[in-house]
Design a protein around this motif. Structure first.
Motif, short mmCIF file in Angstrom:
data_model
loop_
_atom_site.label_atom_id
_atom_site.label_comp_id
_atom_site.label_asym_id
_atom_site.label_seq_id
_atom_site.Cartn_x
_atom_site.Cartn_y
_atom_site.Cartn_z
N ALA A 1 0.78 -1.25 0.02
CA ALA A 1 -0.15 0.02 -0.06
C ALA A 1 0.85 1.35 0.06
CB ALA A 1 -0.82 0.04 1.31
N ASP B 1 2.34 4.73 -1.06
CA ASP B 1 1.96 6.20 -1.41
C ASP B 1 2.74 6.78 -2.44
OD1 ASP B 1 -0.40 6.42 0.46
OD2 ASP B 1 1.17 6.90 2.14
N VAL C 1 -1.61 -0.54 -9.59
CA VAL C 1 -1.67 0.17 -8.01
C VAL C 1 -1.77 1.62 -8.39
CG1 VAL C 1 -0.79 0.17 -6.01
CG2 VAL C 1 0.09 -1.63 -7.34
N PRO C 2 -2.91 2.04 -9.08
CA PRO C 2 -2.96 3.62 -9.55
C PRO C 2 -2.88 4.63 -8.23
CG PRO C 2 -4.93 2.38 -9.81
CD PRO C 2 -4.06 1.36 -9.49
N ARG C 3 -3.10 4.18 -7.09
CA ARG C 3 -2.98 4.98 -5.99
C ARG C 3 -1.46 5.41 -5.76
NH1 ARG C 3 -1.35 3.21 -1.12
NH2 ARG C 3 -2.70 4.83 0.06
N THR C 4 -0.69 4.51 -5.93
CA THR C 4 0.73 4.82 -5.77
C THR C 4 1.40 6.11 -6.95
OG1 THR C 4 1.22 2.67 -5.11
CG2 THR C 4 3.03 3.99 -5.75
N LYS C 5 1.82 7.04 -6.41
CA LYS C 5 2.41 8.03 -7.39
C LYS C 5 3.87 7.88 -7.67
CE LYS C 5 -1.24 10.34 -6.78
NZ LYS C 5 -2.04 9.91 -5.91
N GLY D 1 -0.91 15.08 -3.96
CA GLY D 1 -1.25 14.99 -5.38
C GLY D 1 -0.94 16.01 -6.35
#
Length: 219
Positions: free
Chosen positions: A47, A49, A73-77, A121
């Motif tokens: 998970a 970030d 894993v699109p949540r990972t930048k 973001g």
């Protein structure tokens, strides 16, 4: 806490980055990897970030890993780590949706700021290489330039100003100060810019700006 993955095939560099991030109270390095495949698996399991990926690694390089992480894993930048000698790889990384890129010799404070910025973001484009890399490898492509100019023509004057600031590597706060706007106004204009340009993030918008020739040539 910002959960970070560090991937680099050189153990010394990997360890150094982890030590730097370990001094930030709001960050935790939850995984490390020495190749691209391991980086993707770590991002999937932990998970993450923000993933800091060396642009060239064995076993599936950082570019392939960035594309795969964006897919699964699109949540990972993703932030790519590069050197001046590898700037030819950056175009693919940006078009794949990477949130930014840094030189490997980036000062510790800037590295920490980059992770915080991306986790919030926003995109982080290292100012000393943004103009050189994007312009050399993207803006000179004629087909891209023609398409970009058509897209930019849809923007209002204020939106165009915000787009130029993005292409210069400015954060929302820096753009607000430069254009004498509130930060919320900048964010609203940026949302319209991304929608009108059909871009997923600030980095892709910066590519369009350079393709359209909105900035003078880098010296």
């Amino acid at each position: 806490m910002i959960r970070v993955l560090v991937a680099d095939d050189e153990a010394l560099i990997r360890t150094g980055i982890m030590l730097i991030l370990g001094h930030a109270e709001d960050m935790e390095v939850v995984a490390e990897a020495a190749d691209g495949r391991a980086a993707v698996e770590a991002a999937r399991r932990q998970a993450v970030d923000v993933a800091l990926l060396d642009i060239r690694m064995p076993g599936g390089d950082g570019l392939a890993a960035a594309e795969e992480i964006a897919r699964v894993v699109p949540r990972t930048k993703v932030v790519m780590l590069t050197t001046f000698g590898e700037d030819g790889y950056v175009a693919r990384a940006l078009r794949a949706g990477a949130a930014g890129f840094l030189l490997k010799d980036t000062p510790p404070a800037e590295l920490i700021r980059a992770v915080r910025t991306v986790a919030a973001g926003d995109a982080f484009l290292s100012p000393q290489i943004t103009r050189k890399l994007i312009e050399q490898h993207l803006a000179t492509q004629t087909p891209h330039a023609e398409t970009a100019r058509t897209k930019v023509a849809r923007l209002s004057e204020k939106e165009r100003q915000v787009l130029v600031a993005v292409a210069e590597g400015r954060s929302n706060a820096e753009t607000a100060r430069a254009l004498h706007m509130g930060e919320s106004t900048v964010k609203a204009h940026l949302s319209q810019v991304l929608a009108k340009l059909d871009c997923a993030n600030r980095v892709q918008a910066a590519i369009v700006a350079h393709d359209a020739g909105l900035l003078p040539p880098a010296s």
